[in-house]
Enzyme design. Sequence first.
Site, short mmCIF file in Angstrom:
data_model
loop_
_atom_site.label_atom_id
_atom_site.label_comp_id
_atom_site.label_asym_id
_atom_site.label_seq_id
_atom_site.Cartn_x
_atom_site.Cartn_y
_atom_site.Cartn_z
NE ARG A 171 1.82 46.30 14.27
CZ ARG A 171 0.98 45.82 15.19
NH1 ARG A 171 -0.34 45.90 14.99
NH2 ARG A 171 1.43 45.29 16.30
CB SER A 220 8.62 46.11 15.15
OG SER A 220 8.51 45.85 16.53
CD GLU A 290 5.44 46.75 12.45
OE1 GLU A 290 5.24 47.52 13.41
OE2 GLU A 290 5.43 45.51 12.57
#
Length: 298
Positions: A171, A220, A290
Amino acid sequence: MSVAELPRVRGKLKPHAPLAPLVWFKSGGAAEWLFEPADAADLQQFLRDLPADVPVMALGLGSNLIVRDGGVPGVVVRLGKPFATVERLDDLTIRCGGGASGILVSSAARDAGIAGVEFLRSIPGTVGGFVRMNGGAYGREVKDVLVEADVVLRSGEPVTLSNTDLGYTYRHSELPDQAVVVSATFRGQPGEPAAIQAEMDRIAASREASQPLRSRTGGSTFKNPLPSKAWEVIDAAGCRGLTRGEAQVSEKHCNFLLNLGSATSAEIEQLGEDVRTRVRAHSGVELEWEIQRVGQPK
């Protein structure tokens, strides 16, 4: 900063533009300026002539984002329809505009008989965000399919960055600060359209069953603290259904935060910090955001 101080554009340039309608949480303040370029050349010229001390931020579908209630200073760049394109280059390769959605990219690949990018069907964002964040789901990541990305740097200079140049990790990428991704080239493998569609349908059904897709959410919230899953440590810490004001930890999938109606961005962000505190106290795990949090508090 007045309009007279800004470069002339062929696209749309709006002052004090509300961002809440453009992000999934439906909260937050306004952009000092919102710029929707007519094309890549318009973006290059604007960034080249924009004073160097004016910050620039790219905005996609606004799914993985908390815009703070005080708004975003400088210029927010939003790539609209001119960048929502997919072009087939050869039997296994497609070039996608930075504003193309995951559904558009995966569907175009299916029609071309290109497998391997079905996972993008499940990510609620655009190509620009996928490239920046190494977007992934269902065992695949952008780094597995990206050949190169065309980027406009904050200076206005257009550059092409290879997969290796982007230095992908989980990520994360090494995309230069304030750069805007205008297109990306993906390479898959041969596949039958019917089989590709079946995989896309499986992914869509899995998401529908496990995630609060019809809610005001940001997707998320935290990166998975590998080898654990974020939702597992959040649930174990007793955070499922936790609230702060009108913000709530989803009871369906507790790595999702929800705006139940009129939550402020401050409430949503603080709820995330409440979760981090509880998880740290329970398991010692340090959850890492995130979701991107941008702008200024009110």
